[in-house]
Design a protein around this motif. Structure first.
Motif, short mmCIF file in Angstrom:
data_model
loop_
_atom_site.label_atom_id
_atom_site.label_comp_id
_atom_site.label_asym_id
_atom_site.label_seq_id
_atom_site.Cartn_x
_atom_site.Cartn_y
_atom_site.Cartn_z
N PHE A 1 58.41 17.73 5.98
CA PHE A 1 58.99 17.44 7.29
C PHE A 1 58.79 15.96 7.62
CE2 PHE A 1 58.11 22.04 7.79
CZ PHE A 1 59.42 22.46 7.96
N GLN A 2 59.74 15.38 8.35
CA GLN A 2 59.65 13.97 8.71
C GLN A 2 58.63 13.74 9.81
OE1 GLN A 2 61.12 11.32 7.34
NE2 GLN A 2 62.03 12.65 5.75
N ASP A 3 58.62 14.61 10.82
CA ASP A 3 57.76 14.39 11.99
C ASP A 3 56.47 15.20 11.87
OD1 ASP A 3 59.65 12.70 13.14
OD2 ASP A 3 60.72 14.42 14.01
N MET A 4 55.57 14.71 11.10
CA MET A 4 54.21 15.27 10.99
C MET A 4 53.26 14.12 11.26
SD MET A 4 54.43 17.86 7.74
CE MET A 4 52.82 18.54 8.06
N PRO A 5 52.73 14.02 12.50
CA PRO A 5 51.96 12.84 12.91
C PRO A 5 50.74 12.58 12.03
CG PRO A 5 51.71 14.65 14.47
CD PRO A 5 52.83 15.03 13.56
N GLU A 6 50.13 13.64 11.50
CA GLU A 6 48.91 13.43 10.71
C GLU A 6 49.18 12.70 9.39
OE1 GLU A 6 49.87 16.29 11.88
OE2 GLU A 6 48.35 17.06 13.25
N LEU A 7 50.44 12.77 8.93
CA LEU A 7 50.76 12.16 7.64
C LEU A 7 50.60 10.64 7.66
CD1 LEU A 7 53.92 14.21 6.54
CD2 LEU A 7 51.57 14.44 5.72
N HIS A 8 50.77 10.04 8.84
CA HIS A 8 50.73 8.58 8.94
C HIS A 8 49.41 8.09 9.52
CE1 HIS A 8 54.99 8.57 7.94
NE2 HIS A 8 55.16 9.49 8.89
N TYR A 9 48.48 9.03 9.74
CA TYR A 9 47.19 8.63 10.29
C TYR A 9 46.37 7.98 9.18
CZ TYR A 9 42.84 8.87 12.94
OH TYR A 9 41.67 8.56 13.60
N LYS A 10 45.67 6.87 9.52
CA LYS A 10 44.97 6.08 8.51
C LYS A 10 43.91 6.88 7.76
CE LYS A 10 42.38 1.78 7.96
NZ LYS A 10 41.84 0.56 8.63
N TYR A 11 43.13 7.69 8.50
CA TYR A 11 42.03 8.44 7.88
C TYR A 11 42.35 9.94 7.75
CZ TYR A 11 39.47 4.19 9.00
OH TYR A 11 39.06 2.88 9.09
N GLY A 12 43.63 10.25 7.81
CA GLY A 12 44.04 11.66 7.76
C GLY A 12 43.62 12.36 6.46
N TYR A 13 43.74 11.66 5.35
CA TYR A 13 43.38 12.25 4.06
C TYR A 13 41.89 12.61 4.01
CZ TYR A 13 42.09 12.44 -0.87
OH TYR A 13 41.57 12.84 -2.08
N PHE A 14 41.05 11.69 4.48
CA PHE A 14 39.60 11.92 4.42
C PHE A 14 39.17 13.01 5.38
CE2 PHE A 14 40.32 7.49 3.15
CZ PHE A 14 39.75 7.50 1.90
N ILE A 15 39.83 13.03 6.57
CA ILE A 15 39.51 14.08 7.54
C ILE A 15 39.88 15.45 6.99
CG2 ILE A 15 40.10 15.00 9.82
CD1 ILE A 15 40.40 12.07 10.76
N THR A 16 41.03 15.52 6.33
CA THR A 16 41.48 16.81 5.75
C THR A 16 40.53 17.28 4.66
OG1 THR A 16 43.78 16.19 6.21
CG2 THR A 16 43.40 17.99 4.63
N ILE A 17 40.13 16.35 3.81
CA ILE A 17 39.18 16.72 2.74
C ILE A 17 37.87 17.19 3.34
CG2 ILE A 17 37.79 15.81 0.83
CD1 ILE A 17 40.67 16.23 0.06
N PHE A 18 37.41 16.49 4.40
CA PHE A 18 36.15 16.89 5.05
C PHE A 18 36.28 18.29 5.65
CE2 PHE A 18 33.74 17.26 9.01
CZ PHE A 18 32.46 17.12 8.54
N ILE A 19 37.40 18.55 6.32
CA ILE A 19 37.61 19.88 6.93
C ILE A 19 37.63 20.96 5.85
CG2 ILE A 19 39.30 21.32 8.15
CD1 ILE A 19 40.07 18.80 9.74
N MET A 20 38.25 20.66 4.71
CA MET A 20 38.32 21.64 3.62
C MET A 20 36.92 21.93 3.08
SD MET A 20 41.78 20.20 1.76
CE MET A 20 41.72 21.31 0.36
N PHE A 21 36.13 20.88 2.89
CA PHE A 21 34.75 21.10 2.41
C PHE A 21 33.91 21.83 3.45
CE2 PHE A 21 35.50 17.85 -0.89
CZ PHE A 21 34.84 18.46 -1.95
N PHE A 22 34.14 21.49 4.71
CA PHE A 22 33.37 22.13 5.78
C PHE A 22 33.69 23.63 5.87
CE2 PHE A 22 32.89 23.41 10.25
CZ PHE A 22 31.54 23.15 10.42
#
Length: 316
Positions: A280-301
């Protein structure tokens, strides 16, 4: 090989030679024939008038222990073992003609029971002179002793297989259990008719003298004990097989449990990666600078929380 035994053992190559050197068959004697030939059977039939059915049993190597009564003699088949269960349990038979004046034994290959008695006679023991029933007693007694050795070895092997079934339920363990089960069944087929023969012998006053009746009673008691041991071994093998199946199921359940836990842990992670894998084009988290790291942290958590929860529930 022909062994003619009266006061001591004599070896002959054929029956005619044995009886030509000691032709008196009125005196008590024991004639042992190892690996008999057709001529030997012909000589026995002509000299002692043995029934042709008994000769056929000897020639065809009939296996089941039995006793047949005839006018002047009795015919027995006795099963003896080689007390070796390392590879496969095997046994051979002794074919016996017995009357008051003689006992004739026929067997194929080396027989440990016969060999032991001949050695005892050569060492000075008085066996033949005590009568044909006493010779028969010695043969049966040693045969029963060999069966005790076999049953002891079988029980040791079953105990070992029980430990293997508990600790290491692999295919080779199952194969060994099935082998020992066949051994126990074969043993029961040997001992059951032998027990019947001994029971019949105790009712024959024309074979067993009163002097040695207590000896044959003792052998019969031993045969009953062996049969009970074999029945017990059979139950132990069955229990061992059930234990193997149970442990195999438990091992499989443990594997399935681990796989289920892994799948459960990965499920929310898969959902997260699936959501952010959509185009999807409008997914705000995709353009967030630390979105990748936050997602990985949430997955590990989430994974860590699940492991803590499973451990608290004692599912791990």
């Amino acid at each position: 090989m022909i062994t003619y035994i009266n006061n001591k053992a004599h070896e002959f190559n054929d029956l005619e030679q044995a009886f030509s050197e000691d032709p008196d068959t009125k005196e008590m004697f024991w004639l042992n024939i190892s690996n008999p030939t057709a001529n030997d059977f012909k000589f026995l039939k002509n000299k002692f008038n043995f029934h042709h059915l008994t000769i056929e049993d000897c020639m065809h190597k009939a296996k089941r222990s039995k006793i047949n009564d005839y006018n002047d003699y009795h015919f027995l088949i006795i099963s003896t073992t080689d007390n070796n269960v390392s590879n496969a349990f095997s046994y051979n038979n002794i074919y016996i003609y017995i009357s008051l004046n003689y006992i004739i034994t026929i067997h194929y290959g080396e027989n440990k029971s016969i060999k032991k008695i001949i050695n005892d006679i050569n060492n000075g023991l008085s066996i033949v002179s005590n009568g044909s029933d006493f010779v028969l007693y010695n043969i049966l007694d040693d045969a029963i002793d060999q069966l005790f050795i076999v049953t002891d070895k079988v029980e040791e092997k079953i105990n070992f297989l029980e430990e293997e079934s508990m600790n290491n339920p692999v295919q080779s363990t199952l194969n060994n259990i099935m082998k020992i089960k066949k051994t126990v069944i074969k043993l029961r087929r040997v001992v059951s008719p032998l027990r019947e023969v001994l029971n019949t012998l105790l009712r024959h006053d024309d074979i067993i003298t009163e002097k040695y009746r207590v000896y044959f009673t003792d052998i019969y008691d031993h045969a009953l004990r062996i049969y009970d041991l074999i029945e017990s071994d059979h139950e132990m093998v069955t229990s061992c097989l059930e234990l193997y199946s149970s442990q195999l199921s438990n091992s499989m359940n443990k594997v399935m449990k681990v796989l289920t836990i892994i799948t459960t842990i990965m499920m929310p992670l898969t959902i997260i990666t699936g959501i952010y894998g959509m185009n999807f084009q409008d997914m705000p988290e995709l353009h967030y600078k630390y979105g990748y790291f936050i997602t990985i942290f949430i997955m590990f958590f989430i994974s860590f929380c699940e492991i803590i929860y499973f451990n608290k529930k004692k599912w791990l």
